[in-house]
Structure formats: structure tokens, C-alpha cells
Design a protein around this motif. Structure first.
Motif, mmCIF file in Angstrom:
data_model
loop_
_atom_site.group_PDB
_atom_site.id
_atom_site.type_symbol
_atom_site.label_atom_id
_atom_site.label_comp_id
_atom_site.label_asym_id
_atom_site.label_seq_id
_atom_site.Cartn_x
_atom_site.Cartn_y
_atom_site.Cartn_z
ATOM 1 N N GLY A 28 0.829 -1.204 0.000
ATOM 2 C CA GLY A 28 0.000 0.000 0.000
ATOM 3 C C GLY A 28 0.860 1.250 0.000
ATOM 4 O O GLY A 28 2.089 1.180 0.105
ATOM 5 N N GLY B 169 -1.685 11.217 -0.083
ATOM 6 C CA GLY B 169 -2.538 10.643 -1.144
ATOM 7 C C GLY B 169 -2.750 9.147 -0.937
ATOM 8 O O GLY B 169 -3.604 8.540 -1.581
ATOM 9 N N GLY C 53 -2.877 5.214 -0.940
ATOM 10 C CA GLY C 53 -2.917 4.263 -2.054
ATOM 11 C C GLY C 53 -3.251 4.940 -3.373
ATOM 12 O O GLY C 53 -2.814 4.485 -4.433
ATOM 13 N N ILE D 205 -0.389 5.838 -5.774
ATOM 14 C CA ILE D 205 0.321 4.779 -6.509
ATOM 15 C C ILE D 205 -0.660 3.798 -7.149
ATOM 16 O O ILE D 205 -0.251 2.755 -7.641
ATOM 17 C CB ILE D 205 1.277 4.015 -5.578
ATOM 18 C CG1 ILE D 205 0.535 3.482 -4.345
ATOM 19 C CG2 ILE D 205 2.454 4.881 -5.187
ATOM 20 C CD1 ILE D 205 1.320 2.467 -3.542
ATOM 21 N N THR E 214 -3.683 2.187 -9.729
ATOM 22 C CA THR E 214 -3.796 2.119 -11.184
ATOM 23 C C THR E 214 -5.061 2.818 -11.672
ATOM 24 O O THR E 214 -5.401 2.723 -12.851
ATOM 25 C CB THR E 214 -3.767 0.659 -11.655
ATOM 26 O OG1 THR E 214 -4.643 -0.096 -10.835
ATOM 27 C CG2 THR E 214 -2.380 0.076 -11.561
ATOM 28 N N SER F 245 -8.395 7.547 9.177
ATOM 29 C CA SER F 245 -8.470 7.099 7.774
ATOM 30 C C SER F 245 -7.113 6.562 7.362
ATOM 31 O O SER F 245 -6.582 6.906 6.311
ATOM 32 C CB SER F 245 -8.827 8.275 6.863
ATOM 33 O OG SER F 245 -10.041 8.850 7.236
ATOM 34 N N ALA F 246 -6.539 5.743 8.214
ATOM 35 C CA ALA F 246 -5.165 5.287 7.991
ATOM 36 C C ALA F 246 -5.116 4.055 7.085
ATOM 37 O O ALA F 246 -4.055 3.494 6.851
ATOM 38 C CB ALA F 246 -4.491 5.010 9.330
ATOM 39 N N HIS G 100 -3.749 -5.436 -2.791
ATOM 40 C CA HIS G 100 -3.713 -3.981 -2.624
ATOM 41 C C HIS G 100 -5.088 -3.467 -2.203
ATOM 42 O O HIS G 100 -5.335 -2.282 -2.241
ATOM 43 C CB HIS G 100 -3.295 -3.308 -3.942
ATOM 44 C CG HIS G 100 -1.919 -3.696 -4.381
ATOM 45 N ND1 HIS G 100 -1.566 -3.843 -5.689
ATOM 46 C CD2 HIS G 100 -0.805 -3.975 -3.662
ATOM 47 C CE1 HIS G 100 -0.289 -4.189 -5.766
ATOM 48 N NE2 HIS G 100 0.190 -4.281 -4.541
ATOM 49 N N HIS G 101 -5.984 -4.382 -1.850
ATOM 50 C CA HIS G 101 -7.365 -3.998 -1.545
ATOM 51 C C HIS G 101 -7.842 -4.501 -0.180
ATOM 52 O O HIS G 101 -8.935 -5.057 -0.079
ATOM 53 C CB HIS G 101 -8.315 -4.568 -2.611
ATOM 54 C CG HIS G 101 -8.092 -4.060 -3.995
ATOM 55 N ND1 HIS G 101 -8.765 -4.578 -5.082
ATOM 56 C CD2 HIS G 101 -7.308 -3.082 -4.483
ATOM 57 C CE1 HIS G 101 -8.387 -3.940 -6.182
ATOM 58 N NE2 HIS G 101 -7.496 -3.036 -5.851
ATOM 59 N N ILE H 73 -14.890 3.957 -1.392
ATOM 60 C CA ILE H 73 -14.353 4.671 -0.213
ATOM 61 C C ILE H 73 -14.657 6.166 -0.352
ATOM 62 O O ILE H 73 -15.124 6.816 0.600
ATOM 63 C CB ILE H 73 -12.827 4.454 -0.071
ATOM 64 C CG1 ILE H 73 -12.491 2.967 0.015
ATOM 65 C CG2 ILE H 73 -12.286 5.205 1.140
ATOM 66 C CD1 ILE H 73 -10.999 2.657 -0.110
#
Ligand SMILES: Cc1cc2nc3c(=O)[nH]c(=O)nc-3n(C[C@H](O)[C@H](O)[C@H](O)COP(=O)(O)OP(=O)(O)OC[C@H]3O[C@@H](n4cnc5c(N)ncnc54)[C@H](O)[C@@H]3O)c2cc1C
Lengths: 495, 167
Positions: free
Chosen positions: A80, A85, A87, A90, A92, A249-250, A425-426, A474
Motif C-alpha cells: 500500500g 494521497g 494508495g 500509486i 492504477t 483514515s489510515a 492492494h485492496h 471509499i
């Protein structure tokens, strides 16, 4: 008590960056803290190693070997953004709505309600999706590279249509390495869409500021506990700021860690909801299949995910999404993930030979609908651990998807295919929202069941897994929270 | 070629001589050179070990522990196979030994960490400051706009910041 700010937001990714902007726009005094640094577009480049060092968390792995009798099978690499900014710096940039069914699952999972106390449904999020898509400039991304065109031919021989994805990308995309930060500013993550406009409107950004703890005290009104600020470290110094409310919101991996470190469990006397912190993790487990073609594709000069196949996305239809074409944007990432035929990380001559054909590779990302059966916890030694089984049903989904992707590759003319490690990544669901206190950490307004004035706003609040890339949902949840806080919540009304 | 710059322990920065040599051999097993190393260099030619020795200066305690653990697992497995030195094993045996580290839950993370360091020290396009030969990006023809002309800043590595000071 006088406060430094109306609102403190911890973490500037999809949830934090957008909610901070919206509350600033509503006239509130907002501080946004992130442990990462802020970069301008022209500071991003294709030096993969440097980007990984500066913009990414160090990779973490799930440690399922404890569940597998000491054998290391099916562990998942969790990655992550540790940068302003989050995730979205970086990512897609695929921008898709979750299907209706997912929201029915949400209300069933934890009793999540809408503002009229009815079961939460797609209708409650639809207008927020509309708004967020407008704010972030979502468009259909039809500029396909050679790899996608080849795969389209392969899929169509199997009777499967691939579609262009929606993406937060404008026309200036020069096809250069999303996952190392966008060098042209064409990709609109939380930084460009929200944080920078927010700073112009008075938002205060604290970069390189790692929040160690949410400050919590006893309260005489409402809930027995309330949040009133954060303790953070910056350049080796520990500092503290206060606010009327704190929004964490980490991200789904860090938010539960911060709540646990803030001793919510102990302070709330091990309440049912505090015991749910870090539970319920789904990760949308991903893997890749790479196909080697004769022709040179130079698939790194692309927007990595520009097309997808969604007809299998719901559990009942197969439970997987295919996105393409992704070869990790650079040779280092590719070498890290590629597996040999025995599913071990490739090494030696086999590795150097495969890499020699990097220019001939296209790739398909497989993301499955896994389940909320993972957890994050801190062990006795203070180490953070991630458990996430890859179940038999997950493996079935992967093998069905792999078979289909192999067929598409070979039908498209590929000579050979290769598998890759499991990756996610999710991550999501680790501080679920809902009304059932034994199944959720925050309520339907995203406020902690145990601690007043403390909210969560990121992928951790998803009650159950969604069948789409998470960022748009989100953003939409952050939009709902911002509306609630600015218009209806008592905490921020002038005294 | 890897040049061992002398300091008190015999290796450039952090590692002692024995670890420096062992990791150098492991890097060669993971990213070997081709038949003609001038045209197809591997970790030995570009100096992957010096990248690793430099980058470890910033490693966290937990990472150094992983490294010590995996090196000690490699040494004991090497001895179990009847060899004194990892270098003596055949390419196939080295391969099996490294894969075995991946299979075992207890050594997996540490092995992945070590493998990543070896890959970084080659596929990132790393080369020692005094190496002028072919590097990974050229070898793989990884190029194009914003890539081919990129001036990489390696100064975060001690081996580069030291060599700049000398200049
Ligand atoms: C390579 C990659 C590609 C992706 N592609 C897509 C895609 O195409 N489409 C899509 O929808 N999603 C994509 N995602 C996922 C998407 O980026 C995330 O789901 C989203 O960013 C999560 O938002 P969040 O607000 O939950 O947390 P994050 O975006 O993770 O933000 C959390 C922030 O909090 C900061 N932070 C954490 N702990 C602390 C602390 N203690 N103190 C201070 N700051 C802290 C972090 O530095 C980070 O900036 C991708 C992710 C990655 C990594």
C-alpha cells in the motif's frame, strides 16, 4: 476546552484526503496528518526502486504458516501507499462502482442503516457515486496498448468480451508507470482531486507525521469515552494536537493498529465492538498470469489496467474479476512476483531467461471475491500479524480463472504463461460499520460504538467484501460522512 | 567484478567478510550471469553485493535479525549437505536449498527478504559506481520515453555517496 482544530483526519488516502477536503469546504478548520511525504507530479519518475522506497510501505506478508502446520503455503503480500494521497498516489486508477448486491450484503452482515434507519442499499450511495465521479473526472479509458489488444483477440475467440475500464485519468496520460506516482498529473488521486484544492481553501497538511495514538478521555455526556486529539511523531519529536472530532483514515491495515495502540479495547472494558477491531478482513486476493508473446509489446509503456472482464465478478457467477494488461510497470516488481512451475518464487537461470522476455510479456490481474475471514492483531511481543486463509473455495476461483486466462493467452498467440505470487492492494473490513455492536466497530454514521467523537473513514469500514476496486466506494462513503458531519452531526455545530 | 574494498573487517560497510562472501554467492545463484558475462551480466558483474551491503546500513533491527537467521539456516543446510561452503554446491543443489527456505514457514519471510535484496541489487538497474558495462535495463531493453533518459539518483546508497565525496 478550546481546540486546535474542528477536525483532525489521520491518513490522506481515498477516505482521509477526500473527507478532509469536504469538511474544509464546509468551513471547518481541518488538520490532515500523514506519515508519508507530499510530492509534486514532476518528482515522480520511472526509477522503480526509489519510488518503492519513498512511496510504498515495506511489504508485509500474511503469516498463514501458523495455520498450515509450519508449511508456508498461500501467503499473501500486502502492499500500500505510505505517501500523501495514500494508495491513490500509486494506484492504477480504475474507478468502478460496487454492484447493488454488495450493499445488501453490507446491511445483512452488520445491520448497516441509512440516515432514515432503513437497511443500507445501493440507493443510499448512488448520488454520492455520481458526485465523486464528477469531482475526480472519471472517464472510460479506451487507449489500449498492444498487450490488451492481443488479449482482446484471445478472449473473443472464447466468446468473452472485454471492456474499457472507467478510470480517474485525463487525456494527458503518457502511459508511464502509475504505481510509481503519475509524472504528468493526468491520474487524479486524492492528492490532486482533493488535498491540493483543500490546501487552497485552508486545509492544514502535516506530512511526515506518524500518529502514534488517538487521545481518549472519559466523557460526562453521551458515550462514556471521547476522542479529543492525537499524539504524533514528526522528525523524531512527539507532539500533540486537539480537535472536536478525530477521523481515522489510515487504511484498512493501519486503522485497526492505531485503534489498538490507542487502547480502545482496554478503555472500553473489552466491549463486543472493541473486540471486532482488526477482525473481518477481506483482501480481494489477487494474482497475475503473464503471457509471453513472440512480438515485442513493451507493456510497461501503458496505463497498466485499461480493460477488464466483469461477467464472472459476483460469487454466483464465478467470483473473480480479470483486469489487464499488467506486468508490474518495471522489471524489479516483475522479478519479485513471478513464480516457477512449482509455484515458488523464480530464481537462477529460469528467472534470468524469463526476464529476458520482459518486453514480450502481457499480464492479467485476477482478483477474487474472497471472504471476511482474515484478521490483524498484535501478538504478545508487540508484532503486528496478518492472518488471511486462502481457502479451498478461493483456490477453486483462482484455478478456474487461471484456466480461462491461459486459454485466452494461447488463443491470442502467447507461447507460454507464468503464474505469480498472491498479492493484495485492496484490504478492507477491519473496522466494520454497522448497528450490531458485536459485529461492527463503528456505527452507521461511522462513529466508534465505544468512543464518542471518534470516526473511521477508509476501506476498513466496509462491512463485507465488495466486487470492485475499492477507491470509488471509499470516496462515496467519505462523501456520506462529510454530509453527515457538516449538516447533521451535533459535535461540530457552533456552541 | 565485485571488488572487496578493505575496511577493518574486509568488506565495504556493514557486513563482515564471511557474510559478505556468502551473500555474494547467494546473489549469484539468484541472478546468475550468462555464458558471456560482458553481454549478459548477472549480480556478480554489477556488484549486487555492494548494493546490499550499502542498503543494509538503513535496515531495521527486525530485518537484520531476518538476515542473520536466513544466513545461519543456509550455513547449517550447506553443512547438512556435506559441504563447508555454499559456493561448493552445484547450481542445482543451491537452487534446491534456496527453494527449501521458501517452503518452510519459519524461514520463508527471511528468504523472501534476502531474495528481494538480490533482485533489487540487479533489476533496479543497480551497478557499482566504477562499473561501465551492460546493466539490467539495457539487457532487458527496458526503455522508452521517461525511462531511457532517466538520470537515476543513487545517492541514498552509501557506496554512491562515498564515491561522490571522493570525486
Ligand atoms: C498498486 C496499487 C494499485 C491500486 N489500484 C487501484 C485501482 O486501480 N482502483 C482502485 O479503486 N483501487 C486501487 N488500489 C487500492 C486503493 O488505492 C485503496 O483501496 C485506497 O487508496 C484505500 O484508501 P484508504 O483511505 O482506505 O487508505 P489509504 O489510501 O491506504 O490511505 C491511508 C493513509 O494513511 C497513512 N497512514 C497510515 N497510518 C498512519 C499513521 N499512524 N499516521 C499517519 N498516517 C498514517 C498512510 O500513509 C496513507 O497515506 C490500488 C492500490 C495499490 C497499492
Amino acid at each position: 476546552m478550546s481546540y486546535d482544530y474542528d477536525v483532525i483526519v489521520v491518513g490522506s488516502g481515498a477516505g482521509g484526503g477526500s473527507v478532509a477536503y469536504k469538511l474544509t469546504k464546509a468551513g471547518l478548520k481541518v488538520a490532515l496528518l500523514d506519515t508519508g511525504s507530499a510530492y509534486n507530479s514532476d518528482q515522480f519518475n520511472r526509477f522503480e526502486l526509489d519510488a518503492i522506497r519513498k512511496l510504498w510501505w515495506k511489504p508485509q506478508w500474511t503469516t498463514n504458516f501458523e495455520l498450515n502446520g509450519g508449511k508456508s503455503v498461500d501467503e499473501i503480500n500486502l502492499g500500500g501507499g505510505r505517501v500523501v494521497g495514500g494508495g491513490t498516489t500509486i494506484f492504477t486508477a480504475v474507478a468502478h462502482r460496487a454492484p447493488n448486491e454488495n450493499f445488501d450484503d453490507w446491511s445483512n452482515a452488520t445491520g448497516l442503516k441509512n440516515e432514515n434507519s432503513e437497511p443500507f442499499s445501493y440507493r443510499d450511495v448512488e448520488s454520492h457515486y455520481d458526485r465523486v465521479e464528477g469531482e475526480t473526472g472519471v472517464r472510460k479509458y479506451t487507449d489500449w496498448d498492444l498487450g490488451v489488444q492481443r488479449l482482446k483477440e484471445g478472449y473473443s475467440k472464447l466468446g468473452i468480451e472485454i471492456e474499457a475500464v472507467n478510470a480517474y485519468i485525463d487525456q494527458n496520460c503518457d502511459h508511464n508507470g502509475c504505481i510509481f506516482g503519475c509524472p504528468t498529473g493526468s491520474k487524479k488521486g486524492s492528492l490532486l482531486s482533493y488535498i491540493i484544492p483543500g490546501i487552497y481553501d485552508g486545509l492544514t497538511l502535516y506530512q511526515n507525521s506518524f500518529v502514534e495514538e488517538v487521545l481518549i478521555r472519559k466523557s460526562s455526556s453521551g458515550k462514556p469515552l471521547e476522542a479529543y486529539g492525537v499524539k504524533y511523531s514528526n522528525n523524531g519529536e512527539i507532539k500533540q494536537i486537539t480537535a472536536k472530532i478525530v477521523i481515522v483514515s489510515a487504511g484498512a491495515l493501519q486503522t485497526p493498529q492505531l485503534l489498538l495502540k490507542s487502547k480502545i479495547r482496554e478503555l472500553a472494558d473489552y466491549s463486543g465492538s472493541s473486540m471486532r477491531i482488526g477482525e473481518n478482513m477481506a483482501v480481494n486476493t489477487n494474482t497475475f498470469v503473464f503471457g509471453k508473446f513472440k512480438e515485442t509489446l513493451n507493456n510497461w509503456l501503458i496505463h497498466p489496467l485499461s480493460a477488464h472482464v466483469t461477467e464472472f465478478s459476483l460469487e454466483k457467477n464465478g467470483g473473480f474479476i480479470l483486469e489487464m494488461s499488467e506486468i508490474m510497470d518495471g522489471p524489479l516488481g516483475f522479478s519479485e512476483v513471478i513464480l516457477d512451475n512449482d509455484s515458488r518464487p523464480m530464481i537462477g537461470k529460469e528467472l534470468t531467461n524469463a526476464l529476458k522476455h520482459y518486453k514480450n510479456m502481457a499480464g492479467v490481474l485476477i482478483a477474487i471475491h474472497d471472504h471476511n475471514d482474515g484478521r490483524i492483531f498484535i501478538d504478545e511481543g508487540g508484532n503486528v500479524k496478518y492472518h488471511k486463509p486462502v481457502t479451498g473455495s478461493d483456490r477453486d476461483k483462482f484455478s478456474r480463472a487461471r484456466k480461462l486466462v491461459d486459454e485466452a493467452f494461447y488463443a491470442a498467440g502467447a507461447e507460454e504463461t507464468y503464474g505469480a505470487i498472491y498479492i493484495s492492494h485492496h484490504p478492507q473490513g477491519t473496522c466494520a460499520a454497522g448497528e450490531d455492536r458485536n459485529k461492527s466497530v463503528v456505527d452507521s454514521n461511522l462513529e466508534s460504538h465505544d468512543v464518542g467523537r471518534l470516526f473511521a473513514c477508509d476501506a476498513s469500514v466496509f462491512p463485507s467484501i465488495i466486487d470492485a476496486n475499492p477507491s470509488l466506494t471509499i470516496y462515496a462513503m467519505a462523501d456520506i460522512l462529510a454530509d453527515y458531519l457538516a449538516k447533521r452531526c451535533g459535535y461540530l455545530k457552533p456552541q | 567484478m565485485v571488488t572487496m574494498k578493505e575496511n577493518k573487517d574486509g568488506a565495504p560497510f556493514l557486513l563482515n567478510k564471511e557474510d559478505y562472501e556468502l551473500i555474494s554467492d547467494i546473489a549469484e545463484a539468484i541472478v546468475p550471469s550468462g555464458d558471456n558475462p560482458d553481454e549478459e551480466p548477472g549480480s556478480r558483474e554489477v556488484g549486487t553485493i555492494n548494493y546490499i551491503d550499502s542498503v543494509l546500513l538503513d535496515a531495521e533491527d527486525a530485518e537484520m535479525k531476518m538476515l542473520r537467521d536466513v544466513l545461519s539456516a543456509i550455513r547449517s543446510e550447506t553443512r547438512r549437505q556435506g559441504a563447508v561452503d555454499f559456493r561448493e554446491l552445484s547450481a542445482e543443489k543451491k537452487h534446491l536449498l534456496l527453494n527449501g527456505l521458501f517452503d518452510r514457514g519459519k524461514t520463508k519471510d527471511a528468504y523472501i527478504f534476502l531474495r528481494s535484496l538480490c533482485l533489487e541489487g540487479f533489476y533496479s538497474d543497480y551497478h557499482d559506481p566504477d562499473y561501465n558495462g551492460v546493466t539490467a535495463w539495457k539487457l532487458l531493453e527496458f526503455g522508452g520515453p521517461r525511462i531511457s533518459e532517466l538520470d537515476k539518483d543513487w545517492s541514498f546508497l552509501r557506496i554512491y555517496s562515498d564515491s561522490k565525496e571522493k570525486v
